[in-house]
Design an enzyme around this catalytic site. Structure first.
Site, PDB file in Angstrom:
ATOM      1  N   HIS A   8      50.429  46.529  39.450  1.00 18.37           N
ATOM      2  CA  HIS A   8      51.479  45.799  40.186  1.00 18.37           C
ATOM      3  C   HIS A   8      51.069  44.365  40.522  1.00 18.37           C
ATOM      4  O   HIS A   8      51.898  43.590  40.991  1.00 18.37           O
ATOM      5  CB  HIS A   8      51.940  46.583  41.426  1.00 18.37           C
ATOM      6  CG  HIS A   8      51.088  46.444  42.642  1.00 18.37           C
ATOM      7  ND1 HIS A   8      50.173  47.395  43.027  1.00 18.37           N
ATOM      8  CD2 HIS A   8      51.033  45.475  43.570  1.00 18.37           C
ATOM      9  CE1 HIS A   8      49.587  47.000  44.152  1.00 18.37           C
ATOM     10  NE2 HIS A   8      50.078  45.832  44.497  1.00 18.37           N
ATOM     11  N   GLN A  30      47.417  43.623  52.540  1.00 17.75           N
ATOM     12  CA  GLN A  30      47.968  42.763  51.484  1.00 17.75           C
ATOM     13  C   GLN A  30      46.873  41.836  50.935  1.00 17.75           C
ATOM     14  O   GLN A  30      46.125  41.222  51.691  1.00 17.75           O
ATOM     15  CB  GLN A  30      49.132  41.900  51.995  1.00 17.75           C
ATOM     16  CG  GLN A  30      50.334  42.640  52.576  1.00 17.75           C
ATOM     17  CD  GLN A  30      50.524  44.070  52.183  1.00 17.75           C
ATOM     18  OE1 GLN A  30      50.556  44.397  51.019  1.00 17.75           O
ATOM     19  NE2 GLN A  30      50.653  44.946  53.159  1.00 17.75           N
ATOM     20  N   GLY A  31      46.812  41.751  49.637  1.00 15.32           N
ATOM     21  CA  GLY A  31      45.804  40.906  49.003  1.00 15.32           C
ATOM     22  C   GLY A  31      44.585  41.704  48.556  1.00 15.32           C
ATOM     23  O   GLY A  31      43.734  41.191  47.844  1.00 15.32           O
ATOM     24  N   ASP A  32      44.504  42.963  49.008  1.00 13.33           N
ATOM     25  CA  ASP A  32      43.387  43.816  48.593  1.00 13.33           C
ATOM     26  C   ASP A  32      43.721  44.650  47.369  1.00 13.33           C
ATOM     27  O   ASP A  32      42.827  45.284  46.781  1.00 13.33           O
ATOM     28  CB  ASP A  32      42.990  44.761  49.735  1.00 13.33           C
ATOM     29  CG  ASP A  32      42.337  44.028  50.888  1.00 13.33           C
ATOM     30  OD1 ASP A  32      41.555  43.096  50.639  1.00 13.33           O
ATOM     31  OD2 ASP A  32      42.614  44.393  52.050  1.00 13.33           O
ATOM     32  N   SER A  33      44.981  44.683  46.989  1.00 11.77           N
ATOM     33  CA  SER A  33      45.410  45.526  45.866  1.00 11.77           C
ATOM     34  C   SER A  33      44.550  45.359  44.635  1.00 11.77           C
ATOM     35  O   SER A  33      44.171  44.238  44.279  1.00 11.77           O
ATOM     36  CB  SER A  33      46.848  45.191  45.476  1.00 11.77           C
ATOM     37  OG  SER A  33      47.714  45.862  46.330  1.00 11.77           O
ATOM     38  N   ASP A  64      48.671  52.973  38.634  1.00 16.11           N
ATOM     39  CA  ASP A  64      48.752  51.551  38.997  1.00 16.11           C
ATOM     40  C   ASP A  64      47.460  50.838  38.575  1.00 16.11           C
ATOM     41  O   ASP A  64      46.692  50.360  39.401  1.00 16.11           O
ATOM     42  CB  ASP A  64      48.982  51.455  40.513  1.00 16.11           C
ATOM     43  CG  ASP A  64      49.306  50.048  40.989  1.00 16.11           C
ATOM     44  OD1 ASP A  64      49.475  49.155  40.137  1.00 16.11           O
ATOM     45  OD2 ASP A  64      49.383  49.851  42.216  1.00 16.11           O
TER      46      ASP A  64
HETATM   47  N1  ARG Z   1      50.284  46.213  47.971  1.00 12.99           N
HETATM   48  C1  ARG Z   1      49.198  45.576  48.639  1.00 12.99           C
HETATM   49  C2  ARG Z   1      48.655  44.452  47.789  1.00 12.99           C
HETATM   50  O1  ARG Z   1      49.281  44.138  46.832  1.00 12.99           O
HETATM   51  C3  ARG Z   1      48.121  46.540  49.041  1.00 12.99           C
HETATM   52  C4  ARG Z   1      48.574  47.363  50.145  1.00 12.99           C
HETATM   53  C5  ARG Z   1      47.549  48.292  50.641  1.00 12.99           C
HETATM   54  N2  ARG Z   1      48.012  48.660  51.919  1.00 12.99           N
HETATM   55  C6  ARG Z   1      47.408  49.514  52.717  1.00 12.99           C
HETATM   56  N3  ARG Z   1      47.895  49.699  53.899  1.00 12.99           N
HETATM   57  N4  ARG Z   1      46.323  50.129  52.349  1.00 12.99           N
HETATM   58  O2  ARG Z   1      47.697  43.799  48.135  1.00 12.99           O
END
Ligand code: ARG
Length: 256
Positions: free
Chosen positions: A74, A209-212, A120
């Site tokens: 993603h 966010q940003g860790d994905s 993913d």
């Molecule tokens: N979708 C987020 C990203 O793109 C990662 C989200 C992870 N969230 C969590 N609560 N563990 O960085």
């Protein structure tokens, strides 16, 4: 009608790959501490020239071969030429440290789809391999994901004030077991599956966010990668990770 709104909200969370995330509650690799490059040499950050952040921060990744990084499918919403992989730079503002490479190829797991968010995974080929850097091994045992284990997640993502931004952080996140996420109707509707995901984290520690795409590590192996979650460090909504073991054979075919 309500259902559609819920689905839409989820899409917003998912597409907020590190850049725009105003729709979600912002906290950080919540509750973490600074991590050094020497303890996590395989931790890689992906930047993107179209990121809204000054450092370009976009997503996390892990070095699985000198010329391959594993990240989240993603995260791959931009053209190939806009991505850069950086290794060895704990503070993204400190451009005197670490090394960087452009991306020459993007492979997206053929089983990835945005309706159930499973698989993913994306594997990026580095234009300039990160030679002589320790790589991380893929976990192949599906039993490694079990309630009570305590893996650690690494990333440069949002900290919501619990630490510096755009700086490598780590936090131990308890593996809550699949049942915990399967008991959450919203999570099941969003595609959570026992074989494909790891359910981890609590009200004090989580990815954000940003860790994905970044690494969730247990016993020195890559257990999973950061995938999604509702908010961050919300005790009612654990972090959801893409489990490596079930996809390891397919992923390994991309690495030689
Ligand atoms: N979708 C987020 C990203 O793109 C990662 C989200 C992870 N969230 C969590 N609560 N563990 O960085």
């Amino acid at each position: 009608m309500l259902k559609r709104a819920v689905v839409l909200a989820w899409v917003l969370v998912l597409v907020s790959a590190g850049s725009v995330s105003a729709a979600v509650d912002k906290r950080m690799i919540v509750g973490g501490t600074l991590a050094s490059v020497s303890e996590a040499p395989w931790a890689v950050v992906l930047t993107n020239s179209q990121s809204s952040r000054p450092t370009g921060r976009w997503c996390g990744a892990a070095l699985i071969a000198p010329d391959k990084v594993l990240t989240a499918a993603h995260c791959m919403t931009k053209p190939l030429s806009t991505y850069t992989a950086i290794q060895g730079r704990a503070d993204l503002n400190d451009t005197s440290t670490g090394r960087s490479s452009g991306i020459s190829k993007i492979w997206i797991h053929p089983g990835y789809n945005t309706s159930d968010n499973r698989n993913d995974f994306a594997i990026l080929t580095l234009a300039e391999p990160f030679r002589r850097v320790a790589v991380i091994a893929l976990e192949t045992n599906p039993k490694a994901d079990r309630k009570g284990a305590v893996p650690t997640v690494y990333g440069w993502g949002d900290t919501a004030g619990t630490g510096p931004d755009d700086t490598l952080q780590k936090v131990a996140v308890p593996d809550l077991g699949d049942d915990r996420c399967l008991a959450n109707k919203e999570y099941v509707a969003n595609g959570y599956a026992a074989a494909a995901n790891v359910c981890a984290g609590n009200g004090t520690g989580d990815a954000c966010q940003g860790d994905s795409g970044g690494p969730l590590v247990l016993n020195g192996r890559l257990l999973a990668t950061v995938s999604w979650g509702k908010g961050c460090a919300d005790p009612s909504y654990p972090g959801v990770y893409a489990e490596i073991a079930s996809a390891a054979a397919t992923l390994r075919q991309q690495v030689r």
